[in-house]
Design an enzyme around this catalytic site. Structure first.
Site, PDB file in Angstrom:
ATOM      1  N   THR A  51       0.708  -1.186   0.083  1.00 40.44           N
ATOM      2  CA  THR A  51      -0.089   0.141   0.102  1.00 40.44           C
ATOM      3  C   THR A  51       0.687   1.240   0.083  1.00 40.44           C
ATOM      4  O   THR A  51       0.539   2.138  -0.812  1.00 40.44           O
ATOM      5  CB  THR A  51      -0.896   0.057   1.217  1.00 40.44           C
ATOM      6  OG1 THR A  51      -1.955  -0.961   0.883  1.00 40.44           O
ATOM      7  CG2 THR A  51      -1.658   1.437   1.339  1.00 40.44           C
ATOM      8  N   ASN A  83       5.846  -0.840   3.451  1.00 44.60           N
ATOM      9  CA  ASN A  83       4.987  -0.298   4.343  1.00 44.60           C
ATOM     10  C   ASN A  83       5.998   0.005   5.644  1.00 44.60           C
ATOM     11  O   ASN A  83       6.018   0.843   6.239  1.00 44.60           O
ATOM     12  CB  ASN A  83       3.917  -1.079   4.785  1.00 44.60           C
ATOM     13  CG  ASN A  83       2.745  -1.249   3.780  1.00 44.60           C
ATOM     14  OD1 ASN A  83       2.698  -0.180   2.953  1.00 44.60           O
ATOM     15  ND2 ASN A  83       1.783  -2.133   3.829  1.00 44.60           N
ATOM     16  N   ASP A 118      -3.503   6.174   7.135  1.00 49.40           N
ATOM     17  CA  ASP A 118      -2.747   7.279   7.045  1.00 49.40           C
ATOM     18  C   ASP A 118      -2.092   7.231   5.850  1.00 49.40           C
ATOM     19  O   ASP A 118      -1.931   8.404   5.183  1.00 49.40           O
ATOM     20  CB  ASP A 118      -1.784   7.187   8.336  1.00 49.40           C
ATOM     21  CG  ASP A 118      -1.366   5.936   8.559  1.00 49.40           C
ATOM     22  OD1 ASP A 118      -0.426   5.525   7.710  1.00 49.40           O
ATOM     23  OD2 ASP A 118      -1.577   5.462   9.888  1.00 49.40           O
ATOM     24  N   ARG A 119      -1.483   6.050   5.546  1.00 46.76           N
ATOM     25  CA  ARG A 119      -0.558   6.238   4.417  1.00 46.76           C
ATOM     26  C   ARG A 119      -1.200   6.369   2.930  1.00 46.76           C
ATOM     27  O   ARG A 119      -0.570   7.111   2.020  1.00 46.76           O
ATOM     28  CB  ARG A 119       0.269   4.879   4.061  1.00 46.76           C
ATOM     29  CG  ARG A 119      -0.388   3.664   4.298  1.00 46.76           C
ATOM     30  CD  ARG A 119       0.547   2.446   4.470  1.00 46.76           C
ATOM     31  NE  ARG A 119       0.075   1.076   4.568  1.00 46.76           N
ATOM     32  CZ  ARG A 119      -0.640   0.458   5.430  1.00 46.76           C
ATOM     33  NH1 ARG A 119      -0.733   1.039   6.568  1.00 46.76           N
ATOM     34  NH2 ARG A 119      -1.334  -0.501   5.252  1.00 46.76           N
ATOM     35  N   ASP A 137      -9.204  -3.561   0.960  1.00 48.05           N
ATOM     36  CA  ASP A 137      -8.111  -4.395   1.148  1.00 48.05           C
ATOM     37  C   ASP A 137      -8.187  -5.321   2.283  1.00 48.05           C
ATOM     38  O   ASP A 137      -7.751  -6.357   2.493  1.00 48.05           O
ATOM     39  CB  ASP A 137      -6.876  -3.400   1.442  1.00 48.05           C
ATOM     40  CG  ASP A 137      -5.637  -4.011   1.690  1.00 48.05           C
ATOM     41  OD1 ASP A 137      -4.963  -4.748   0.829  1.00 48.05           O
ATOM     42  OD2 ASP A 137      -5.245  -3.928   2.938  1.00 48.05           O
ATOM     43  N   HIS A 152      -8.083  -9.264   2.480  1.00 48.22           N
ATOM     44  CA  HIS A 152      -6.876  -9.868   3.483  1.00 48.22           C
ATOM     45  C   HIS A 152      -7.568 -11.006   4.331  1.00 48.22           C
ATOM     46  O   HIS A 152      -7.255 -12.118   4.581  1.00 48.22           O
ATOM     47  CB  HIS A 152      -6.407  -8.862   4.504  1.00 48.22           C
ATOM     48  CG  HIS A 152      -5.289  -8.245   3.836  1.00 48.22           C
ATOM     49  ND1 HIS A 152      -3.871  -8.827   3.371  1.00 48.22           N
ATOM     50  CD2 HIS A 152      -4.708  -7.019   3.445  1.00 48.22           C
ATOM     51  CE1 HIS A 152      -3.134  -7.921   3.023  1.00 48.22           C
ATOM     52  NE2 HIS A 152      -3.425  -6.914   3.016  1.00 48.22           N
ATOM     53  N   ASP A 163      -3.860   0.250  -5.477  1.00 49.56           N
ATOM     54  CA  ASP A 163      -2.183   0.371  -4.950  1.00 49.56           C
ATOM     55  C   ASP A 163      -1.607  -1.013  -5.305  1.00 49.56           C
ATOM     56  O   ASP A 163      -0.425  -0.862  -5.267  1.00 49.56           O
ATOM     57  CB  ASP A 163      -2.371   0.756  -3.575  1.00 49.56           C
ATOM     58  CG  ASP A 163      -3.165   0.119  -2.555  1.00 49.56           C
ATOM     59  OD1 ASP A 163      -3.972  -0.872  -3.178  1.00 49.56           O
ATOM     60  OD2 ASP A 163      -2.900   0.042  -1.550  1.00 49.56           O
ATOM     61  N   HIS A 164      -2.285  -2.096  -5.613  1.00 47.80           N
ATOM     62  CA  HIS A 164      -1.774  -3.483  -5.697  1.00 47.80           C
ATOM     63  C   HIS A 164      -2.839  -4.147  -5.942  1.00 47.80           C
ATOM     64  O   HIS A 164      -4.116  -4.001  -5.706  1.00 47.80           O
ATOM     65  CB  HIS A 164      -0.947  -3.700  -4.670  1.00 47.80           C
ATOM     66  CG  HIS A 164      -1.541  -3.606  -3.263  1.00 47.80           C
ATOM     67  ND1 HIS A 164      -2.392  -4.791  -2.851  1.00 47.80           N
ATOM     68  CD2 HIS A 164      -1.508  -2.736  -2.456  1.00 47.80           C
ATOM     69  CE1 HIS A 164      -3.079  -4.318  -1.698  1.00 47.80           C
ATOM     70  NE2 HIS A 164      -2.282  -3.214  -1.368  1.00 47.80           N
ATOM     71  N   HIS A 176      -0.507  -9.765  -0.589  1.00 51.06           N
ATOM     72  CA  HIS A 176      -0.254  -9.174  -1.780  1.00 51.06           C
ATOM     73  C   HIS A 176       1.347  -8.656  -1.366  1.00 51.06           C
ATOM     74  O   HIS A 176       1.887  -8.765  -0.433  1.00 51.06           O
ATOM     75  CB  HIS A 176      -1.030  -7.936  -2.230  1.00 51.06           C
ATOM     76  CG  HIS A 176      -0.934  -7.088  -1.148  1.00 51.06           C
ATOM     77  ND1 HIS A 176      -0.194  -6.186  -0.755  1.00 51.06           N
ATOM     78  CD2 HIS A 176      -2.212  -7.049  -0.149  1.00 51.06           C
ATOM     79  CE1 HIS A 176      -0.681  -5.375   0.118  1.00 51.06           C
ATOM     80  NE2 HIS A 176      -1.793  -5.791   0.680  1.00 51.06           N
TER      81      HIS A 176
HETATM   82 ZN   LIG Z   1      -3.225  -5.141   2.104  1.00 51.84          ZN
END
Ligand SMILES: [Zn+2]
Length: 538
Positions: free
Chosen positions: A75, A96, A158-159, A300, A304, A347-348, A479
């Site tokens: 991410t 990350n 946050d990211r 996401d 997961h 993002d992936h 991922h």
């Molecule tokens: Zn993830």
């Protein structure tokens, strides 16, 4: 065709090529759907309404073969790469969390211990884009407009809000865990804006969670997914099975309301916040282009937990489709149809659950970084009679203790070669490279690793697991690899200046930022080096 006609046709074609949008859009929105695989668009197509994903595809431009061009596909790096047009090799968000040689500690990509939370006193507010080494689309917009183009980033993570909107954003807002409030840090401001405070005061999280989570449609219609009760999903509630309906009354303590992230309402509340932001900050209202990033984290987290073939993931996308429709209708009313440009990507992607693949007799298995670390330590002890030569194995990279190596008069190259030889014999490893091999090898794996490899920050040896092998528990998935399931993501453009159509050409997500900058007529970000998505300018 005679010569004159031919020249006229050629001139017209060239004119067409250079014909850029006459006026830049008033608002550019970048939507990231965290862990959205490209196949979801096809898999759920017949279940989508006309106003969400289908509107973006049917009226916008779709790249069917858009990929990430580096590993690790996480991410933090994903958001940084889309919005800088660079890969971790340049922008420095190499994972990350990454291992730092000097401090011998891990660094979280958005953590800034010198920052102070605004709206939160704890660690969750100590965030900034300090570790991002390149400018983003938003940063370039700020430079080009002398600060008057407004830039905001919104996400539950946050990211997702910070690494996308950039260093000079007016604000980035993310969710804290206890009460589900949106917060920021003093990197951006000293006090929450009134509209964020008012949004938090409404306590919508509680209202959403009290509804519980039932499927949007009768559960027997979820035929694109495997059965709701299966062996591959994490049990997230007290009910004992990973099945609908979910109730959230059990939530207590520090994650009391932050658990909205694990429910489709995480997407709904982010759309609510986006609408509040657009209204209060008057985005798209004056003649200067503004920029808003909306990063949906919930898909996401749910993938997961449950894996990409679950009813839960299908339901999240059917509901997200409705949220995107709500957002587009709001933008039409607030900014004006044809006055904003929007792109949507991920993002992936994400892998299938290896245990599920195994049951289908397909390749896939589990191998942890820790198992690999122990094996390397054992081998280096056997060869060099020392057990302190490995400092860390993180993000599929090996970090040696260079002080220890020089005390023993061992070169790092010796250690790299011994380690790579061992790794290549280990079951589950797809490829392994010394630093030098990585720099000189031209195969696809090495190129993907190299694009994610920072010369100063990254490890001494880099490796890849085999397809669908992962460091993860047996329930749910993750991922991070360079395989198609992680690299292949949707890429849709829509709105002002965007032609209708689609392409099957292979393109890379690093092409997005320079293209968007060209659409809004600002300089391309500092590290962006990829070609433009030229189809959008014809
Ligand atoms: Zn993830």
């Amino acid at each position: 065709m005679n010569r004159l006609l031919f020249l006229l046709a050629l001139a017209a074609f060239n004119l067409q090529l250079v014909a850029a949008p006459v006026t830049p859009p008033k608002l550019v929105i970048g939507i990231i759907v965290d862990q959205m695989r490209s196949d979801y668009i096809h898999r759920y197509w017949n279940r989508f309404g006309e106003g969400g994903f289908k509107r973006l595809v049917n009226k916008g431009y779709q790249y069917n073969n858009a990929h990430y061009n580096y590993v690790p596909t996480y991410t933090g790096p994903g958001h940084a790469s889309v919005f800088t047009g660079a890969t971790p090799r340049q922008h420095g968000i190499i994972a990350n969390d990454w291992y730092v040689r000097n401090s011998k500690q891990n660094q979280y990509c958005a953590l800034d211990t010198s920052a102070r939370g605004v709206g939160n006193d704890g660690l969750e507010g100590k965030m900034s884009p300090r570790h991002l080494l390149c400018n983003t689309i938003g940063d370039e917009l700020k430079l080009a407009t002398n600060g008057s183009g407004k830039v905001f980033g919104l996400s539950l993570k946050d990211r997702g809000a910070i690494l996308s909107s950039g260093h000079a954003a007016n604000g980035a807002f993310w969710m804290e865990s206890r009460d589900g409030k949106f917060i920021t840090s003093n990197w951006y401001m000293q006090k929450l804006p009134d509209w964020v405070q008012a949004f938090n005061d409404k306590k919508q999280v509680k209202t959403y969670l009290e509804q519980g989570w039932k499927t949007l449609y009768p559960i027997e219609t979820y035929t694109a997914s495997i059965s709701d009760n299966n062996n591959y999903e994490t049990i997230t509630t007290g009910s004992g099975t990973p099945t609908f309906p979910y109730e959230f009354g059990y939530a207590t303590g520090n994650q009391r309301y932050g658990i909205i992230r694990n429910t489709p309402y995480g997407n709904s509340i982010l759309v609510d916040l986006s609408m509040a932001c657009i209204t209060a900050e008057q985005l798209g209202k004056d003649q200067v282009t503004d920029h808003l990033v909306i990063s949906f984290s919930t898909p996401d987290i749910i993938a997961h937990n449950f894996g990409p073939r679950s009813v839960e993931v299908e339901d999240v996308y059917l509901r997200l489709d409705k949220e995107i429709e709500r957002l587009l209708n709001f933008l039409d009313a607030q900014v004006g149809a044809g006055k904003y440009t929007l792109f949507l990507t991920a993002d992936h992607g994400g892998a299938d659950v290896p245990a599920h693949l195994q049951d289908l007799k397909m390749p896939g298995d589990y191998l942890t970084d820790n198992t690999i670390k122990q094996a390397i330590r054992k081998e280096l002890k056997r060869v060099y009679n020392d057990s302190l030569l490995v400092d860390a194995v993180e993000n599929a990279q090996v970090f040696f203790n260079s002080t220890r190596a020089s005390q023993l008069q061992l070169s790092l190259q010796q250690l790299e070669h011994t380690t790579v030889e061992l790794l290549r014999k280990m079951k589950g490893i797809g490829a392994a490279y010394t630093r030098e091999q990585l720099m000189t090898c031209t195969d696809k794996h090495a190129q993907l690793l190299l694009n994610g490899y920072h010369d100063v920050m990254s490890g001494d040896v880099a490796y890849l697991l085999l397809p669908a092998w992962m460091d993860h528990g047996k329930k749910g998935t993750t991922h991070g690899s360079g395989y198609n399931y992680d690299t292949h993501v949707p890429l849709l453009f829509y709105g002002a200046g965007i032609p209708h159509g689609g392409s099957y050409r292979q393109v890379f997500i690093t092409q997005i930022a320079p293209t968007v900058c060209e659409l809004i007529k600002v300089h391309q970000p500092s590290c962006a080096y990829s070609e433009l998505l030229v189809e959008l300018f014809r």
